[in-house]
Design an enzyme around this catalytic site. Sequence first.
Site, mmCIF file in Angstrom:
data_model
loop_
_atom_site.group_PDB
_atom_site.id
_atom_site.type_symbol
_atom_site.label_atom_id
_atom_site.label_comp_id
_atom_site.label_asym_id
_atom_site.label_seq_id
_atom_site.Cartn_x
_atom_site.Cartn_y
_atom_site.Cartn_z
ATOM 1 C CG ASN A 1 -20.978 4.678 -30.378
ATOM 2 O OD1 ASN A 1 -20.897 5.411 -29.391
ATOM 3 N ND2 ASN A 1 -20.277 3.564 -30.488
ATOM 4 C CB SER B 1 -20.271 -10.272 -32.314
ATOM 5 O OG SER B 1 -19.637 -10.367 -31.068
ATOM 6 C CE1 TYR C 1 -23.690 -5.776 -30.838
ATOM 7 C CE2 TYR C 1 -22.478 -7.393 -29.545
ATOM 8 C CZ TYR C 1 -22.576 -6.579 -30.654
ATOM 9 O OH TYR C 1 -21.563 -6.563 -31.582
ATOM 10 C CE LYS D 1 -23.806 -6.929 -34.305
ATOM 11 N NZ LYS D 1 -23.541 -6.154 -35.515
ATOM 12 C CB SER E 1 -12.128 -2.261 -12.117
ATOM 13 O OG SER E 1 -12.247 -1.109 -11.330
#
Length: 360
Positions: free
Chosen positions: A40, A129, A159, A163, A227
Amino acid sequence: MSSQQEYILVTGGAGYIGSHTVVELVNSGQNVVIVDSLVNSSYDAVARVEFLTQTAIPFFDIDIRDSEKLSEVFKQYKIKGVVHFASLKAVGESTQIPLSYYDNNVNGTISLLNVMKENKVKSIVFSSSATVYGDVTRFGDNSMIPIPENCPSDPTNPYGRSKFMIESILKDIHSSDESNWKVAILRYFNPIGAHPSGLIGEDPLGTPNNLLPYLAQVAIGRREKLSIFGNDYASHDGTPIRDYIHVVDLAKGHIAALGYLAKNTGGLYREWNLGTGKGSTVFDVYHAFSKAVGKELPYEVVARRAGDVLDLTANPARANKELEWKAELSIEQACADLWKWTVQNPTGFKVEGYEWKKFE
Ligand code: NAD
Ligand code: WQD
């Protein structure tokens, strides 16, 4: 490479937060070696970090799940500690391809930890996170806002669960060998902005999932309008509240955590929130970024996004006190730095007809 010198291994060091942290590490006098699969990111980020710091940084295009190759890095360099960013991070994608997320994030970390153990490296700073806390409004009152580290974890997507699993694994290995493993869990809130040089920043592949990268692409003409996902939340303007933290402040938090681990003689396992403690709504951020750009950007309010919650604001008191670290930069500064990065790099790291070369 010198066999005498000690290095910090940075996994995922070509990524958004990793690259900013490598700059701060080098600036604080550390030797750094980067491992990144570039799944990424691009090598250009590393080359630009080398240019920014005027320092050659050893780089290995390795997937951390490849224990053999990873082990060779540990044999070649004397690693004293690891800052572990390497991970897939898109919440929505993780619900579509959960196995890939668990494989990359959890198996990747297990591979890294095995290699660290074999090489007697037992010091790690882990990128966790705020997502591990889940929807803190489930407590029915505002008792968990701002969120303290002892707020129970209840992640709501694969995800976030990856973590949480990694945090649990790190806790278990510390428990198994308490006098040796030093583990710092850093729970980031919403990282934004870019390096003030405009040389490195966030460069998402495809359509950005996050608010500011999307808004930046609207401002530079790559997308039509933002948006805004719902304006019927219980905030001052109806949009959700987040704790947006400048990526350079966040990067400095890693230097503080490494310092804390280094001065601690025994083993330890400890979680710290890295946030500002100040909540901002989507419209607050929208106005700050529009001001940085110098014009109101097009937007429309649409339906709520599934999984979004009203408020994720950190209580950063523990990090402020124990790590002697505090976020200093405002969202206005982050917006100005993001806009500089965007204007200087309208298509991200890749510049047509120019290739960044390794610094020698
Ligand atoms: P990023 O995608 O820009 O950086 C992650 C890097 O890890 C990338 O360069 C990627 O190529 C690399 N990578 C992924 N899997 C790998 C593997 N198996 N082996 C080697 N390299 C691999 O993401 P980021 O925003 O810089 O995030 C860094 C870390 O912080 C991640 O662990 C992420 O989960 C965590 N985090 C990010 C945010 C955020 O909003 N950006 C918030 C909280 C936590
Ligand atoms: C922020 C606000 C949206 C985009 C995510 C992950 C979290 C962590 C940080 C990794 C929300 C609104 C967004 C858009 C919008 N990452 N928004 N229009 O969801 O708080 O956190 O990144 O660990 O795990 O979930 O960040 O930037 O996506 O959204 O209105 O096009 O902006 O509704 O209120 P989020 P975000």
